[in-house]
Structures are given as structure tokens and as C-alpha cells.
Design an enzyme around this catalytic site. Sequence first.
Site, mmCIF file in Angstrom:
data_model
loop_
_atom_site.group_PDB
_atom_site.id
_atom_site.type_symbol
_atom_site.label_atom_id
_atom_site.label_comp_id
_atom_site.label_asym_id
_atom_site.label_seq_id
_atom_site.Cartn_x
_atom_site.Cartn_y
_atom_site.Cartn_z
ATOM 1 N N HIS A 95 0.842 -1.189 0.000
ATOM 2 C CA HIS A 95 0.000 0.000 0.000
ATOM 3 C C HIS A 95 0.885 1.250 0.000
ATOM 4 O O HIS A 95 2.099 1.165 0.201
ATOM 5 C CB HIS A 95 -0.941 0.004 1.216
ATOM 6 C CG HIS A 95 -0.251 0.081 2.543
ATOM 7 N ND1 HIS A 95 -0.100 -0.999 3.386
ATOM 8 C CD2 HIS A 95 0.345 1.112 3.185
ATOM 9 C CE1 HIS A 95 0.548 -0.636 4.481
ATOM 10 N NE2 HIS A 95 0.835 0.647 4.380
HETATM 11 P P1 TYD Z 1 -2.203 -3.723 7.205
HETATM 12 O O1 TYD Z 1 -1.982 -2.296 6.830
HETATM 13 O O2 TYD Z 1 -2.938 -4.569 6.227
HETATM 14 O O3 TYD Z 1 -0.807 -4.388 7.602
HETATM 15 P P2 TYD Z 1 0.389 -5.008 6.727
HETATM 16 O O4 TYD Z 1 1.405 -3.920 6.610
HETATM 17 O O5 TYD Z 1 0.835 -6.170 7.506
HETATM 18 O O6 TYD Z 1 -0.111 -5.390 5.356
HETATM 19 O O7 TYD Z 1 -2.937 -3.755 8.602
HETATM 20 C C1 TYD Z 1 -3.394 -4.964 9.161
HETATM 21 C C2 TYD Z 1 -4.672 -4.678 9.946
HETATM 22 O O8 TYD Z 1 -4.414 -3.862 11.088
HETATM 23 C C3 TYD Z 1 -5.713 -3.963 9.110
HETATM 24 O O9 TYD Z 1 -6.980 -4.523 9.428
HETATM 25 C C4 TYD Z 1 -5.651 -2.537 9.610
HETATM 26 C C5 TYD Z 1 -5.222 -2.695 11.046
HETATM 27 N N1 TYD Z 1 -4.424 -1.578 11.599
HETATM 28 C C6 TYD Z 1 -4.931 -0.823 12.649
HETATM 29 O O10 TYD Z 1 -6.067 -1.041 13.126
HETATM 30 N N2 TYD Z 1 -4.167 0.178 13.170
HETATM 31 C C7 TYD Z 1 -2.933 0.470 12.684
HETATM 32 O O11 TYD Z 1 -2.263 1.403 13.190
HETATM 33 C C8 TYD Z 1 -2.426 -0.309 11.557
HETATM 34 C C9 TYD Z 1 -1.073 -0.018 10.981
HETATM 35 C C10 TYD Z 1 -3.209 -1.322 11.057
#
Ligand code: TYD
Length: 143
Positions: A49
Site C-alpha cells: 500500500h
Molecule cells: P495492514 O496495513 O494490512 O498491515 P500489513 O502492513 O501487515 O499489510 O494492517 C493490518 C490490519 O491492522 C488492518 O486490518 C488494519 C489494522 N491496523 C490498525 O487497526 N491500526 C494500525 O495502526 C495499523 C497499521 C493497522
Amino acid sequence: MNIEIIPMQRLGDERGALIALEENKNVPFTVRRVYYLFDTQEGVRRGLHAHKQLRQLVIPVRGSCRFILDDGRERIELVLGDPGTGLLLESMIWREMCDFSHDCVLMVLADQLYDEQDYIRDYDEFLRQAKLRHAAASGTINA
Ligand code: TYD
């Protein structure tokens, strides 16, 4: 590319190391959120992302992983594995992380609270928005 490798001063003594993070000093923004990624399973890719506005400083407090970074114009790869070095990611950088060591703990300091609206999770949409930003920055269009 709008990223920076920030070396942190190692404090501590012969008993062990210590690094201090201070907002608007070695962390170049006001910290509103801290989160950490750990227990990443083998072969997994994380991230995938970009953020419209968010600024982040990533510190590999334990272990290592590979970052693939893309600003819509170039793509670079780097391995982050020194707890004394931070990676500053400005907004509109597409990031993917892979090759996590089993012990990897990535700590992320962010300048905003969690906001799903700030995410761009579709790569083609990221490229479209990145092109608009680059064009606006170079004065080609008013976007
Ligand atoms: P995601 O951005 O998909 O993580 P990765 O970098 O591992 O792909 O985030 C995973 C999940 O956590 C998603 O449901 C969003 C949630 N999240 C929060 O609730 N708070 C946060 O600060 C972050 C970074 C993610």
C-alpha cells in the site's frame, strides 16, 4: 525518491546499547502513533500500500526484512536490518516488505492516527495518483 535513511546515535555503554527516539529531533515529525510488525510468517509479503499523507519512520528493532519501494517513477529495494538505522517514508511511496527473518520486529512511528481513508491499496490507483502529484509538483497541471 522521497525517502531517507536516518542513522540513530547509539547510546549505552559496555553493558549494552540504547537508542533514544525524540520527536522533531531524530524523528522528523510529531509522533501520534507507534505500531510494530512481528511474528511474520515465512514467505509472506506485507505492506502493499501507499499513504496519501502519512509520514512514517520504520526501525528494525530486531531482525531484518527487505523493502521494495516505489514512487511511481522508480522502484528500489533495500534490506533493513540495523536497529541503529531508521527508514523515513514520506507520503505516496508504495511499499512492500518481504524476506522477513523469523525474529523480525519492525517498529513504525507515524505522524497520524490510523485512518483507512489515507491508504491506497490498489497499485494502479497508486500509479494514477502518483502521476498527478508528480505533474502538479513539476507545474505541468494544476492538480
Ligand atoms: P495492514 O496495513 O494490512 O498491515 P500489513 O502492513 O501487515 O499489510 O494492517 C493490518 C490490519 O491492522 C488492518 O486490518 C488494519 C489494522 N491496523 C490498525 O487497526 N491500526 C494500525 O495502526 C495499523 C497499521 C493497522
